[in-house]
Scaffold this motif. Structure first.
Motif, mmCIF file in Angstrom:
data_model
loop_
_atom_site.group_PDB
_atom_site.id
_atom_site.type_symbol
_atom_site.label_atom_id
_atom_site.label_comp_id
_atom_site.label_asym_id
_atom_site.label_seq_id
_atom_site.Cartn_x
_atom_site.Cartn_y
_atom_site.Cartn_z
ATOM 1 N N CYS A 85 62.322 101.906 56.444
ATOM 2 C CA CYS A 85 61.103 102.341 55.752
ATOM 3 C C CYS A 85 60.302 103.196 56.714
ATOM 4 O O CYS A 85 60.196 102.856 57.906
ATOM 5 N N VAL A 126 54.243 98.829 52.834
ATOM 6 C CA VAL A 126 55.113 99.116 51.685
ATOM 7 C C VAL A 126 54.351 99.783 50.547
ATOM 8 O O VAL A 126 54.920 100.060 49.486
ATOM 9 N N THR A 160 56.693 101.523 47.351
ATOM 10 C CA THR A 160 57.130 100.405 46.504
ATOM 11 C C THR A 160 56.019 100.049 45.536
ATOM 12 O O THR A 160 54.919 100.608 45.573
ATOM 13 N N ILE A 199 60.027 91.465 50.836
ATOM 14 C CA ILE A 199 60.208 92.916 50.765
ATOM 15 C C ILE A 199 61.304 93.282 49.768
ATOM 16 O O ILE A 199 61.169 94.255 49.011
ATOM 17 N N ALA A 210 61.544 99.850 45.077
ATOM 18 C CA ALA A 210 61.325 101.000 45.961
ATOM 19 C C ALA A 210 61.805 102.307 45.356
ATOM 20 O O ALA A 210 61.963 103.302 46.069
#
Length: 247
Positions: free
Chosen positions: A50, A55, A59, A73, A78
């Motif tokens: 990433c 995130v 995402t 995660i 994503a």
């Protein structure tokens, strides 16, 4: 002039959600000879691919990667931020990509994202993963944190490292040699003819980022760089073929 390498930036970031398996597969489909990725570390010490330290952007979740477990995660989507066609794509672990690339003649450029967040043990974990998958000879490790490059060489003197930088460096090949690095990874607009010539004389290859427009691709390829990192591997391949045919 040796034909330069086209390296897909975060896979093929113009065509698929960056740093996902879909993006890596697309880059190879478009003819990339290498893939550039970014590695961060989760709360439970796993290596995930990433670019951002959070995130939030890529995402449907939120939070810092260092504060989330791998399980948390991998529950995130994503892909749909990029397109509904990619709904369900996940943030991959490094090992997933290493397994995918194993046995292929593809250069893997791993950027260690330890500038904003200083992940303890990141260098050791990346090197161990490369060792397990026998990918050391197909990989170059880069970072804006040059202390990290020193640490990598301390742990494995044979691993290849690349100096990431933005502003112009005076005789960057000398600096790279001083810290034991094997390549220069400058931003593309700082790649000047005299820099490329000096690097060639001192046998220091240049892999520049992130070159997306055809006019820039052709100009930089014509200077004699070793490779470019681009969101458009197909454009990069066209530009490289065009310049190479002129040689």
């Amino acid at each position: 002039m040796k034909k330069p390498l086209v390296i897909g930036h975060r896979g093929a970031a113009a065509y698929a959600p960056e740093n996902t398996m879909a993006s890596f597969q697309k880059a190879l489909t478009l003819g990339a000879g290498g893939i550039e990725i970014d590695v961060q570390m989760t709360k439970d010490g796993r290596l995930v691919i990433c670019h951002d330290e959070t995130v939030d952007r890529t995402t449907d979740g939120s939070g810092a990667i260092q504060a989330l477990t791998l399980k948390e995660i991998q529950m995130l989507d994503a892909g749909s931020w990029f397109s509904e066609n990619f709904r369900g794509e996940k943030i991959p672990v490094l090992e997933e990509l290493l397994d995918f690339l194993r046995g292929r003649d593809i250069l893997l450029n791993i950027e260690l994202k330890n500038g904003i967040v200083l992940y303890r043990g990141l260098e050791e974990k990346v090197l161990e993963a490369l060792r397990i998958y026998h990918m050391e000879h197909y990989t170059i490790l880069s970072s804006f944190n040059h202390y990290s490059l020193l640490r990598l060489k301390e742990l494995n003197p044979r691993i290849k490292t690349g100096v990431l930088y933005v502003a112009g460096l005076v005789e960057p090949w000398e600096y790279a040699r001083r810290i034991g690095a094997d390549a220069l990874h400058p931003i593309y607009y700082s790649v000047l003819p005299e820099i490329v010539t000096g690097a060639q004389v001192h046998q220091m290859p240049i892999y520049t980022y992130t070159v997306n427009e055809m006019k820039d691709l052709e100009r930089i390829f014509s200077l004699g760089v070793a490779g470019i990192i681009t969101d458009y591997p197909d454009r990069g391949k066209i530009a490289a073929d065009k310049v190479f045919r002129k040689d």
